[in-house]
Design an enzyme around this catalytic site. Structure first.
Site, mmCIF file in Angstrom:
data_model
loop_
_atom_site.group_PDB
_atom_site.id
_atom_site.type_symbol
_atom_site.label_atom_id
_atom_site.label_comp_id
_atom_site.label_asym_id
_atom_site.label_seq_id
_atom_site.Cartn_x
_atom_site.Cartn_y
_atom_site.Cartn_z
ATOM 1 N N ASN A 143 9.996 -2.230 8.115
ATOM 2 C CA ASN A 143 11.609 -1.041 7.807
ATOM 3 C C ASN A 143 11.448 0.361 8.681
ATOM 4 O O ASN A 143 10.449 0.454 9.511
ATOM 5 C CB ASN A 143 11.963 -1.448 6.807
ATOM 6 C CG ASN A 143 13.420 -1.816 6.862
ATOM 7 O OD1 ASN A 143 13.676 -1.123 7.286
ATOM 8 N ND2 ASN A 143 13.833 -2.457 5.920
ATOM 9 N N GLU A 179 15.861 -13.968 6.690
ATOM 10 C CA GLU A 179 15.896 -14.188 5.218
ATOM 11 C C GLU A 179 17.015 -15.581 4.835
ATOM 12 O O GLU A 179 17.557 -15.692 5.455
ATOM 13 C CB GLU A 179 16.568 -12.753 4.936
ATOM 14 C CG GLU A 179 15.977 -11.246 4.850
ATOM 15 C CD GLU A 179 17.037 -10.795 4.663
ATOM 16 O OE1 GLU A 179 16.226 -9.675 3.910
ATOM 17 O OE2 GLU A 179 17.953 -10.471 5.380
ATOM 18 N N ASP A 215 14.714 1.268 2.786
ATOM 19 C CA ASP A 215 14.940 0.883 4.129
ATOM 20 C C ASP A 215 14.402 1.560 5.299
ATOM 21 O O ASP A 215 13.870 1.579 5.664
ATOM 22 C CB ASP A 215 16.755 0.425 3.789
ATOM 23 C CG ASP A 215 16.746 -0.998 4.586
ATOM 24 O OD1 ASP A 215 16.271 -0.415 5.897
ATOM 25 O OD2 ASP A 215 17.740 -2.012 4.304
ATOM 26 N N GLU A 241 22.369 -1.267 11.594
ATOM 27 C CA GLU A 241 21.220 -0.805 10.962
ATOM 28 C C GLU A 241 20.872 -0.291 12.429
ATOM 29 O O GLU A 241 21.666 0.245 13.561
ATOM 30 C CB GLU A 241 20.028 -1.718 10.935
ATOM 31 C CG GLU A 241 19.655 -2.388 9.618
ATOM 32 C CD GLU A 241 18.840 -1.225 9.256
ATOM 33 O OE1 GLU A 241 18.613 -0.409 9.585
ATOM 34 O OE2 GLU A 241 17.987 -1.359 8.318
ATOM 35 N N ARG A 280 11.847 -12.665 12.817
ATOM 36 C CA ARG A 280 12.788 -12.024 13.744
ATOM 37 C C ARG A 280 12.226 -10.385 13.794
ATOM 38 O O ARG A 280 11.653 -10.139 12.460
ATOM 39 C CB ARG A 280 14.229 -11.880 13.913
ATOM 40 C CG ARG A 280 14.135 -11.685 12.279
ATOM 41 C CD ARG A 280 15.542 -11.316 12.102
ATOM 42 N NE ARG A 280 16.779 -10.596 10.597
ATOM 43 C CZ ARG A 280 16.471 -9.472 10.255
ATOM 44 N NH1 ARG A 280 15.786 -8.481 11.176
ATOM 45 N NH2 ARG A 280 16.873 -9.349 9.679
ATOM 46 N N ASN A 340 12.638 -6.550 12.721
ATOM 47 C CA ASN A 340 13.376 -5.907 11.952
ATOM 48 C C ASN A 340 13.746 -4.468 12.436
ATOM 49 O O ASN A 340 13.588 -3.968 13.478
ATOM 50 C CB ASN A 340 13.123 -5.601 10.717
ATOM 51 C CG ASN A 340 14.222 -5.473 9.576
ATOM 52 O OD1 ASN A 340 15.417 -5.715 9.465
ATOM 53 N ND2 ASN A 340 13.509 -4.874 8.357
#
Length: 291
Positions: free
Chosen positions: A154, A121, A204, A18, A101, A103
């Site tokens: 996101n 998740e 995303d 990511e 948390r 992202n």
């Protein structure tokens, strides 16, 4: 449409690759492996990957004007000194939600660090909903919460004139736009700019190109899509050899290359045998005719 060339430049399989960021002074791509708990740096000349391991999921990384990096680690904003491999907490958010948390995140044109949270998740895209929020870390280390009730905070970026903020809450299957005040960092007037189609799956990470068009990585969609914010239409699709495409950014000597991160977490052996490059980092070139 011009043809594109896609190359896997990092074959190491990130669990959840990511937050790709091009670091010009190092000619390198910096990115994270969230559940692999590491920040990575791929040198475009040596093709080598260096990494720093950390003690919690690390969801995004950004460059600091002073050098080194700022990261989101668990539910903390933190400073990372690469040479020392040391991490120092700046501020902790969502303290009342121990399962949360951070992202995705990104620095705005004035140097403020925007990042959002989510519940951890159970499996990819399955989680307790509406637990997250969107935050800004200011250069003086103060923090502002913009809104909560977020599922999976996101992708985000700003228009070229800095007047619009684009944002994705993944399970809304929408790319949203806000009015943006660069002087204050305030956002307002939220509206949906683009709704994803079924085959595009889950929006995303996201970035903007030099023409002011948005590129959105589609998790489980195996593609990045190019959107025109003026019309709200998709104008290009680039398909990748992996399904779990997670984010994208531009880089390279003249920023004409797109780098796309991906994930392999949650894949079974059969899926992995069909997509052995899952979790790799891809370079896409010749995206538009003028390249």
């Amino acid at each position: 449409m011009s043809s594109v060339k896609i190359e896997c430049v990092v074959s190491e399989n990130c669990k959840i690759g990511e937050s790709p960021v091009w670091e010009e002074k190092e000619s390198s791509l910096v990115y994270v492996d969230i559940s692999g708990k590491k920040i990575c740096r791929w040198n475009s000349f040596t093709k080598q990957v260096q990494s720093v391991s950390v003690a919690a999921p690390v969801s995004c990384v950004a460059l600091r004007k002073s050098g080194d990096y700022v990261v989101t680690l668990g539910a903390r904003f933190a400073a990372l000194k690469w040479k020392d491999q040391s991490v120092t907490t700046i501020v902790h958010v969502d303290k009342d939600k121990p399962n949360n948390r951070f992202n995705d995140g990104k620095v705005d044109p004035a140097g403020r660090f925007f990042a959002g949270t989510m519940a951890e998740e159970i499996r990819p895209a399955v989680l307790e909903r509406r637990q997250g929020a969107l935050y800004t870390l200011f250069p003086d280390h103060s923090v502002v919460k913009h809104f909560d009730q977020v599922d999976i905070s996101n992708g985000l970026d700003w228009s070229l004139d800095h007047k619009t903020f684009f944002y994705i809450d993944s399970l809304s299957y929408s790319v949203d736009a806000f009015d943006y005040d660069l002087q204050t960092g305030k956002i307002s007037n939220r509206r949906s700019m683009y709704k994803l189609e079924k085959e595009e799956s889950i929006p995303d990470g996201m970035c903007i190109d030099t023409e002011g068009k948005l590129w959105v990585a589609c998790y489980d969609g195996g593609r990045v899509i190019r959107l025109d914010p003026e019309t709200g239409k998709r104008i290009q699709t680039v398909k990748l050899p992996v399904d779990k495409t997670t984010s994208c950014c531009f880089g390279g000597k003249d920023y004409s290359e797109m780098y796309v991160t991906s994930a392999c977490q949650g894949m079974d052996d059969e899926s992995f045998s069909r997509q052995p490059q899952a979790g790799g980092i891809f370079k896409v070139i010749k995206l538009f005719p003028f390249f």
